[in-house]
Design a protein around this motif. Structure first.
Motif, PDB file in Angstrom:
ATOM      1  N   ARG A   1       0.814  -1.213   0.000  1.00  0.00           N
ATOM      2  CA  ARG A   1       0.000   0.000   0.000  1.00  0.00           C
ATOM      3  C   ARG A   1       0.850   1.268   0.000  1.00  0.00           C
ATOM      4  O   ARG A   1       0.600   2.195  -0.787  1.00  0.00           O
ATOM      5  CB  ARG A   1      -0.918  -0.034   1.217  1.00  0.00           C
ATOM      6  N   GLN A   2       1.856   1.339   0.864  1.00  0.00           N
ATOM      7  CA  GLN A   2       2.656   2.565   0.947  1.00  0.00           C
ATOM      8  C   GLN A   2       3.438   2.804  -0.338  1.00  0.00           C
ATOM      9  O   GLN A   2       3.556   3.946  -0.798  1.00  0.00           O
ATOM     10  CB  GLN A   2       3.602   2.517   2.156  1.00  0.00           C
ATOM     11  N   ALA A   3       3.962   1.769  -0.936  1.00  0.00           N
ATOM     12  CA  ALA A   3       4.683   1.918  -2.200  1.00  0.00           C
ATOM     13  C   ALA A   3       3.737   2.421  -3.294  1.00  0.00           C
ATOM     14  O   ALA A   3       4.113   3.270  -4.117  1.00  0.00           O
ATOM     15  CB  ALA A   3       5.329   0.600  -2.602  1.00  0.00           C
ATOM     16  N   PHE A   4       2.516   1.901  -3.290  1.00  0.00           N
ATOM     17  CA  PHE A   4       1.509   2.339  -4.253  1.00  0.00           C
ATOM     18  C   PHE A   4       1.187   3.818  -4.051  1.00  0.00           C
ATOM     19  O   PHE A   4       1.148   4.599  -5.007  1.00  0.00           O
ATOM     20  CB  PHE A   4       0.256   1.478  -4.097  1.00  0.00           C
ATOM     21  N   ILE A   5       0.979   4.219  -2.814  1.00  0.00           N
ATOM     22  CA  ILE A   5       0.684   5.622  -2.491  1.00  0.00           C
ATOM     23  C   ILE A   5       1.849   6.516  -2.910  1.00  0.00           C
ATOM     24  O   ILE A   5       1.644   7.566  -3.524  1.00  0.00           O
ATOM     25  CB  ILE A   5       0.368   5.776  -0.988  1.00  0.00           C
ATOM     26  N   ASP A   6       3.068   6.101  -2.600  1.00  0.00           N
ATOM     27  CA  ASP A   6       4.247   6.889  -2.966  1.00  0.00           C
ATOM     28  C   ASP A   6       4.365   7.048  -4.478  1.00  0.00           C
ATOM     29  O   ASP A   6       4.698   8.132  -4.981  1.00  0.00           O
ATOM     30  CB  ASP A   6       5.518   6.253  -2.405  1.00  0.00           C
TER      31      ASP A   6
ATOM     32  N   ASP B   1      -6.562   9.795  -2.261  1.00  0.00           N
ATOM     33  CA  ASP B   1      -6.978  10.086  -0.884  1.00  0.00           C
ATOM     34  C   ASP B   1      -7.840   8.953  -0.316  1.00  0.00           C
ATOM     35  O   ASP B   1      -7.729   8.616   0.864  1.00  0.00           O
ATOM     36  CB  ASP B   1      -7.726  11.417  -0.813  1.00  0.00           C
ATOM     37  N   GLU B   2      -8.675   8.359  -1.159  1.00  0.00           N
ATOM     38  CA  GLU B   2      -9.485   7.220  -0.715  1.00  0.00           C
ATOM     39  C   GLU B   2      -8.599   6.045  -0.328  1.00  0.00           C
ATOM     40  O   GLU B   2      -8.847   5.379   0.680  1.00  0.00           O
ATOM     41  CB  GLU B   2     -10.452   6.784  -1.826  1.00  0.00           C
ATOM     42  N   VAL B   3      -7.576   5.793  -1.127  1.00  0.00           N
ATOM     43  CA  VAL B   3      -6.654   4.698  -0.824  1.00  0.00           C
ATOM     44  C   VAL B   3      -5.931   4.985   0.486  1.00  0.00           C
ATOM     45  O   VAL B   3      -5.802   4.104   1.349  1.00  0.00           O
ATOM     46  CB  VAL B   3      -5.634   4.484  -1.972  1.00  0.00           C
ATOM     47  N   LYS B   4      -5.490   6.231   0.660  1.00  0.00           N
ATOM     48  CA  LYS B   4      -4.768   6.598   1.883  1.00  0.00           C
ATOM     49  C   LYS B   4      -5.649   6.447   3.118  1.00  0.00           C
ATOM     50  O   LYS B   4      -5.165   6.050   4.183  1.00  0.00           O
ATOM     51  CB  LYS B   4      -4.248   8.035   1.770  1.00  0.00           C
ATOM     52  N   ALA B   5      -6.928   6.745   2.987  1.00  0.00           N
ATOM     53  CA  ALA B   5      -7.839   6.712   4.133  1.00  0.00           C
ATOM     54  C   ALA B   5      -8.395   5.313   4.404  1.00  0.00           C
ATOM     55  O   ALA B   5      -8.975   5.085   5.468  1.00  0.00           O
ATOM     56  CB  ALA B   5      -8.987   7.683   3.902  1.00  0.00           C
TER      57      ALA B   5
ATOM     58  N   LEU C   1      -9.833  -0.531  -3.601  1.00  0.00           N
ATOM     59  CA  LEU C   1      -9.782   0.822  -4.157  1.00  0.00           C
ATOM     60  C   LEU C   1      -8.657   0.993  -5.174  1.00  0.00           C
ATOM     61  O   LEU C   1      -8.659   1.937  -5.959  1.00  0.00           O
ATOM     62  CB  LEU C   1      -9.595   1.832  -3.022  1.00  0.00           C
ATOM     63  N   LYS C   2      -7.723   0.091  -5.168  1.00  0.00           N
ATOM     64  CA  LYS C   2      -6.542   0.195  -6.028  1.00  0.00           C
ATOM     65  C   LYS C   2      -6.925   0.283  -7.508  1.00  0.00           C
ATOM     66  O   LYS C   2      -6.391   1.112  -8.240  1.00  0.00           O
ATOM     67  CB  LYS C   2      -5.624  -1.001  -5.781  1.00  0.00           C
TER      68      LYS C   2
END
Length: 93
Positions: free
Chosen positions: A3-8, A58-62, A71-72
């Motif tokens: 998840r964090q790698a995707f967000i980054d 933002d949806e993914v982060k939350a 959500l990906k």
């Protein structure tokens, strides 16, 4: 990809697109008057699509760790739409 790698990765893309929009706005400012309106409309459309992509991010982060995978796909689709819009805009400018 976690998840964090995707967000980054998506944050990096947003930063890249912000810089690209700035470049397009500079070109629009230097364009002839009859083209400026067309360019500004294109830029506004890019900004809206960028905002849509940011909302998905933002949806993914939350989301919870369990829900982010659901959500990906939506986030990837929004970012793909944005990528295609930039390719189209580059051709017009």
């Amino acid at each position: 990809m976690d998840r964090q790698a995707f967000i980054d990765k998506l944050h990096a893309k947003l930063d890249e697109w912000n810089a690209e929009i700035d470049k397009l706005e500079a070109k629009a400012n230097q364009a002839k008057a009859e083209k400026q309106a067309e360019y500004r409309e294109e830029i506004q459309e890019l900004k809206q699509k960028k905002q849509d992509a940011k909302s998905k991010l933002d949806e993914v982060k939350a989301s919870s760790d369990a829900a982010w995978q659901d959500l990906k796909a939506g986030a990837e689709e929004a970012f793909e739409t944005m990528k295609e819009a930039f390719q189209s805009a580059r051709q017009k400018f």
